[in-house]
Design a protein around this motif. Structure first.
Motif, PDB file in Angstrom:
ATOM      1  N   ALA A   1      93.884 -12.992  59.864  1.00 16.11           N
ATOM      2  CA  ALA A   1      94.817 -13.611  59.686  1.00 16.11           C
ATOM      3  C   ALA A   1      96.051 -13.462  60.703  1.00 16.11           C
ATOM      4  N   ARG A   2      95.989 -13.488  61.708  1.00 11.42           N
ATOM      5  CA  ARG A   2      97.058 -13.402  62.867  1.00 11.42           C
ATOM      6  C   ARG A   2      95.844 -14.655  63.962  1.00 11.42           C
ATOM      7  N   GLY A   3      94.999 -14.541  64.040  1.00  6.58           N
ATOM      8  CA  GLY A   3      94.296 -15.333  64.434  1.00  6.58           C
ATOM      9  C   GLY A   3      93.732 -15.369  66.089  1.00  6.58           C
ATOM     10  N   MET A   4      93.898 -13.342  65.639  1.00  3.82           N
ATOM     11  CA  MET A   4      94.045 -13.162  67.481  1.00  3.82           C
ATOM     12  C   MET A   4      92.204 -12.773  67.633  1.00  3.82           C
ATOM     13  N   GLY A   5      90.844 -13.628  67.142  1.00  2.23           N
ATOM     14  CA  GLY A   5      89.940 -13.396  67.801  1.00  2.23           C
ATOM     15  C   GLY A   5      89.645 -11.084  67.844  1.00  2.23           C
ATOM     16  N   HIS A   6      89.098 -11.158  69.006  1.00  2.00           N
ATOM     17  CA  HIS A   6      88.826 -10.178  69.318  1.00  2.00           C
ATOM     18  C   HIS A   6      90.566  -9.437  69.007  1.00  2.00           C
ATOM     19  N   PHE A   7      90.461  -8.195  68.988  1.00  2.00           N
ATOM     20  CA  PHE A   7      91.142  -6.884  69.687  1.00  2.00           C
ATOM     21  C   PHE A   7      90.925  -5.254  69.511  1.00  2.00           C
TER      22      PHE A   7
END
Length: 286
Positions: A194-200
């Motif tokens: 949802a935050r568009g953070m990719g892989h975290f």
């Protein structure tokens, strides 16, 4: 899912026959008293407008039966009084809900509740916030459910084990702990998407890791398709313990917890301001 053994609140309610006989006067007065204090009203266990689970004295929750109520009349009265008071109405439509109930509630502008923990598909994945119900209020949790930090840390599981509240098939410690770790991965995957953070990387099961999850959850509900979004004060503060644990009287300190002392007003604390900013940022996206 919330209370596998059921609950007995030890309460009574209106008589459906008595309500009709007296022109719903007591119900109308109850609504007006609630609306007099603000611009909105939350109706607890709103399915009681249609049917209520009645337990015989001395019986268990499993011994009950449904008592029908004049739901159409009650919903029309709620709609009328909410218009007169220019107020919104939110109904706690969680649990066992008759198929027609939510449709009838929407017709009368009675908003439902979309709670993060229950927004999941049949495979257990958390539903993207853009797919949440528009005619509802998005929220991370409620007073009867774990806080985000408490859920991440497994504090709610500690309490259920301590009070022997888990269903028999859930009482193997390794089973519920393993399932919670699976659920953590599912939640984090939805939050970062949802935050568009990719892989975290998955945050650790520590207070520091839980704080990261609380921040992400605040933004997550902000991006939902729901018309309103609420961040409970416990989650705004990042607290671990929940206010109430249903099905308990003395075993859990229900409604007796104090908020932490602060040199700032609660809503001005840096951590709270940060999470409210994330919630507002999410609202700006939709």
């Amino acid at each position: 899912m919330l209370s596998p053994s059921g609950q007995n609140w030890g309460l009574t309610s209106f008589s459906p026959i008595g309500l009709r006989h007296h022109g719903y006067d007591a119900f109308i007065q109850t609504l007006r008293a609630g609306f007099s204090h603000g611009g909105g009203l939350r109706i607890d266990h709103v399915m009681g407008l249609q049917r209520l689970w009645i337990i015989p004295e001395g019986g268990s929750p499993m011994d009950g039966a449904y008592l029908a109520f004049p739901g159409g009349d009650l919903m029309r009265l709620i709609a009328l009084e909410s218009m007169r008071h220019d107020a919104v109405v939110v109904g706690e439509d969680l649990g066992t809900v008759a198929p027609s109930f939510r449709r009838d509630a929407r017709r009368h502008a009675l908003m439902g509740m979309s709670v993060l923990w229950f927004q999941r598909d049949v495979d257990g994945a958390f539903i993207p916030p853009c797919e949440w119900t528009a005619g509802s209020v998005a929220m991370t949790s409620t007073h009867d459910l774990p806080t985000v930090a408490g859920w991440w840390l497994g504090t709610d599981l500690d309490w259920r084990e301590r009070l022997q509240q888990a269903a028999p098939r859930q009482r193997q410690r390794t089973t519920i702990r393993t399932q919670r770790q699976t659920d953590r991965k599912a939640l984090w995957s939805a939050l970062i998407a949802a935050r568009g953070m990719g892989h975290f990387p998955l945050p650790p099961v520590t207070p520091e890791g839980a704080s990261l999850v609380v921040d992400a959850a605040a933004h997550f509900i902000g991006t939902s398709a729901a018309e309103l979004a609420i961040l409970p004060l416990e989650d705004a503060l990042g607290l671990v313990e929940q206010p109430n644990l249903p099905g308990t009287v003395d075993g859990h300190p229900n409604w007796r917890r104090r908020y932490p002392p602060s040199t700032h007003p609660l809503l001005s604390r840096p951590d709270v301001s940060h999470r409210l900013a994330l919630l507002r940022k999410g609202r700006d996206v939709i």
